[in-house]
Scaffold this motif. Sequence first.
Motif, PDB file in Angstrom:
ATOM      1  N   SER A  37       0.826  -1.215   0.000  1.00 25.71           N
ATOM      2  CA  SER A  37       0.000   0.000   0.000  1.00 25.71           C
ATOM      3  C   SER A  37       0.857   1.260   0.000  1.00 25.71           C
ATOM      4  CB  SER A  37      -0.916   0.011   1.234  1.00 25.71           C
ATOM      5  OG  SER A  37      -0.143  -0.031   2.435  1.00 25.71           O
ATOM      6  N   ASN A  38       2.023   1.173  -0.590  1.00 22.99           N
ATOM      7  CA  ASN A  38       2.952   2.298  -0.552  1.00 22.99           C
ATOM      8  C   ASN A  38       2.332   3.571  -1.123  1.00 22.99           C
ATOM      9  OD1 ASN A  38       4.623  -0.336  -0.874  1.00 22.99           O
ATOM     10  ND2 ASN A  38       5.998   1.134   0.058  1.00 22.99           N
ATOM     11  N   GLY A  39       2.415   4.639  -0.355  1.00 24.48           N
ATOM     12  CA  GLY A  39       1.945   5.937  -0.782  1.00 24.48           C
ATOM     13  C   GLY A  39       0.507   6.246  -0.417  1.00 24.48           C
ATOM     14  N   TRP A  40      -0.337   5.223  -0.287  1.00 25.13           N
ATOM     15  CA  TRP A  40      -1.763   5.453  -0.043  1.00 25.13           C
ATOM     16  C   TRP A  40      -1.986   6.180   1.285  1.00 25.13           C
ATOM     17  CZ3 TRP A  40      -6.129   4.138  -3.017  1.00 25.13           C
ATOM     18  CH2 TRP A  40      -5.838   3.516  -4.239  1.00 25.13           C
ATOM     19  N   LYS A  41      -2.923   7.117   1.237  1.00 21.57           N
ATOM     20  CA  LYS A  41      -3.278   7.926   2.399  1.00 21.57           C
ATOM     21  C   LYS A  41      -2.052   8.627   2.996  1.00 21.57           C
ATOM     22  CE  LYS A  41      -6.095   7.883   6.603  1.00 21.57           C
ATOM     23  NZ  LYS A  41      -6.422   7.133   7.808  1.00 21.57           N
ATOM     24  N   THR A  42      -1.218   9.147   2.101  1.00 23.00           N
ATOM     25  CA  THR A  42      -0.095   9.994   2.501  1.00 23.00           C
ATOM     26  C   THR A  42      -0.172  11.270   1.665  1.00 23.00           C
ATOM     27  OG1 THR A  42       1.526   9.259   0.837  1.00 23.00           O
ATOM     28  CG2 THR A  42       1.308   7.927   2.845  1.00 23.00           C
ATOM     29  N   SER A  43       0.675  12.227   1.964  1.00 24.15           N
ATOM     30  CA  SER A  43       0.684  13.490   1.227  1.00 24.15           C
ATOM     31  C   SER A  43       1.355  13.371  -0.132  1.00 24.15           C
ATOM     32  CB  SER A  43       1.367  14.582   2.051  1.00 24.15           C
ATOM     33  OG  SER A  43       2.701  14.209   2.347  1.00 24.15           O
ATOM     34  N   ARG A  44       1.916  12.200  -0.442  1.00 24.22           N
ATOM     35  CA  ARG A  44       2.502  12.000  -1.770  1.00 24.22           C
ATOM     36  C   ARG A  44       1.428  12.144  -2.841  1.00 24.22           C
ATOM     37  NH1 ARG A  44       5.922   6.499  -1.677  1.00 24.22           N
ATOM     38  NH2 ARG A  44       5.730   6.843  -3.923  1.00 24.22           N
ATOM     39  N   HIS A  45       1.824  12.576  -4.006  1.00 24.60           N
ATOM     40  CA  HIS A  45       0.904  12.697  -5.135  1.00 24.60           C
ATOM     41  C   HIS A  45       0.235  11.350  -5.362  1.00 24.60           C
ATOM     42  CE1 HIS A  45      -0.737  13.540  -9.052  1.00 24.60           C
ATOM     43  NE2 HIS A  45      -0.179  14.743  -9.099  1.00 24.60           N
ATOM     44  N   GLU A  46      -1.090  11.357  -5.551  1.00 25.88           N
ATOM     45  CA  GLU A  46      -1.805  10.081  -5.691  1.00 25.88           C
ATOM     46  C   GLU A  46      -1.353   9.277  -6.903  1.00 25.88           C
ATOM     47  OE1 GLU A  46      -4.679  13.346  -7.147  1.00 25.88           O
ATOM     48  OE2 GLU A  46      -3.097  13.082  -5.647  1.00 25.88           O
ATOM     49  N   CYS A  47      -0.776   9.939  -7.886  1.00 25.79           N
ATOM     50  CA  CYS A  47      -0.267   9.217  -9.049  1.00 25.79           C
ATOM     51  C   CYS A  47       0.981   8.407  -8.714  1.00 25.79           C
ATOM     52  CB  CYS A  47       0.021  10.191 -10.193  1.00 25.79           C
ATOM     53  SG  CYS A  47      -1.481  11.000 -10.820  1.00 25.79           S
ATOM     54  N   GLU A  48       1.540   8.616  -7.524  1.00 21.10           N
ATOM     55  CA  GLU A  48       2.687   7.843  -7.056  1.00 21.10           C
ATOM     56  C   GLU A  48       2.263   6.715  -6.119  1.00 21.10           C
ATOM     57  OE1 GLU A  48       5.511  10.470  -5.280  1.00 21.10           O
ATOM     58  OE2 GLU A  48       5.541  11.851  -6.980  1.00 21.10           O
ATOM     59  N   TRP A  49       0.971   6.635  -5.808  1.00 21.28           N
ATOM     60  CA  TRP A  49       0.499   5.575  -4.930  1.00 21.28           C
ATOM     61  C   TRP A  49       0.559   4.243  -5.663  1.00 21.28           C
ATOM     62  CZ3 TRP A  49      -4.578   8.044  -2.533  1.00 21.28           C
ATOM     63  CH2 TRP A  49      -4.211   9.195  -1.822  1.00 21.28           C
TER      64      TRP A  49
END
Length: 513
Positions: A372-384
């Motif tokens: 689930s890397n990136g999900w529900k973080t401030s990273r751009h959703e296209c990087e999830w």
Amino acid sequence: TCFTGDVFGSDGDNVYGPAGTGIGGTDAVTHADPADEVLKKLISFASDEGESLSSPGSPQSKAYAWLVTSEYYKSLSDVLLLQRYSLATLYFSAAGHGWAYKDGWLTDDTVCDWENVNDCNAGSMVTELDLHSNNLAGRIPPEISHIRMLELLDLTDNELYGSIPTEFGLFEDMEILRLGGNLLTGTIPSELADMIKLQQLYLHANEFADANIDDAICDLKTNHDLNALWADCAGIFPLVTCKEDCCTECYDDDRAFEFYLGYQTWPPTTSPGDGLTNAVVKTLPPTVTPLASPPAAENEELKADLLVHMDGFQERLADTSSHSYEAYMWLANTDTGLDTLKGSEKEMRLLQRFGLVTFYLSTSPELDWKVSNGWKTSRHECEWYGISCTVGDEVTEISLPRNRLSGTIPPEIGLAGLGGKVSKLNLFGNNIGGNLPEQLGTFTHLEVLDLRSNAFTGKIPTDLGNLAKLKSLHLNSNELTGTMPSEVCWLTMGGLLEELIADCDPEDPFNSF
């Protein structure tokens, strides 16, 4: 040899640059290989005798076309030329235009300055290539073996599929090979045993079936320096067979995904002593009290914007125990990923993130996803993990097969595709239940919908008949009931739908249709 812009791709995007530059677009590509000397050289080293190089649109032909659009290659020795070609082939084979981190790639800079090329030796040969969690999607090309002096290759946590190339056995200096957390299939080539300097080999969290770890690979533990070998060798029906005392870590679907031995995140996300990270613990002076987090507050403006687009399911946002409300409060209080945006761009991204986070929460109610890397973080959703996007940041693909999703699909998923560009939704092989939401019918650009091998119940929504561009629909191996809607059947006659698979075998005692 002359190429047209088509050799760079048929998706309408200029892969390298604007039309008129000879790089991308529709202009003929002017290159510095008029006598095909470079082409002949590449063919002489090709494992398929140049078949891929002669195939228009292949990663190999794109890499060659890019290589000879510049005079830069003339300054390179044969071994450095092959290395540069190899990296470009990997870029095209693994959808490099969608990578999260790719600064310098496909420029005239030395490859040692390309992002995530972490180290080179004195002869400018790459020794460390780290592309983990970088949105790679595609096959690992055999040409990767031309990066001959690699000591560390990390491709963990991407969407690489297909087989491991047997050419990996040509890596004479390889010490650490990380391929975990992908979608690799086929066999585990015995040629990996030729990497006699190998110390760590990670093959876990992939899709191998009935694969074996060859005895020669296991012998690297006893006769050489291999000290870490991870594979999917646990469970009642392990995907990989590993003889006793060979694999050092065995995984199955119930085990939380780990990157590799000693992996550290920054900032640390786990507590000290769990064996995964070395978290930084700050000791406060006895007279200092840590500041409490401010209480979560509602944002009425944001809430109003969300409700406008939640036609038919607004009541979910009024339920403070719902995943919809939890996602809204996360956006209102925690998410900082959109702080610099304004206007319509921010509104589109807010709705997109809201839909995706609600989907994430609804499909992980008790058990975390495998990856689930990136999900529900401030990273751009296209990087999830599992998300692909257009250049304009609109989601084009949600691909999370066999990723331990459970729960249900919420109606808010329709907001994740608000940009109207989603062409593929792949949730195959999870444990998602409940009814299929009618909002799936709002993905009007959808071409592939794969929901097989889950636990969906209820009837198939007639709204799927709105998917006029749908080419492939998999609904089989679920617990759906009723009849196939005529609106969906019409897509096979008056639409583009070529593949419609459901549990409709009349000889099947569990047939639902």
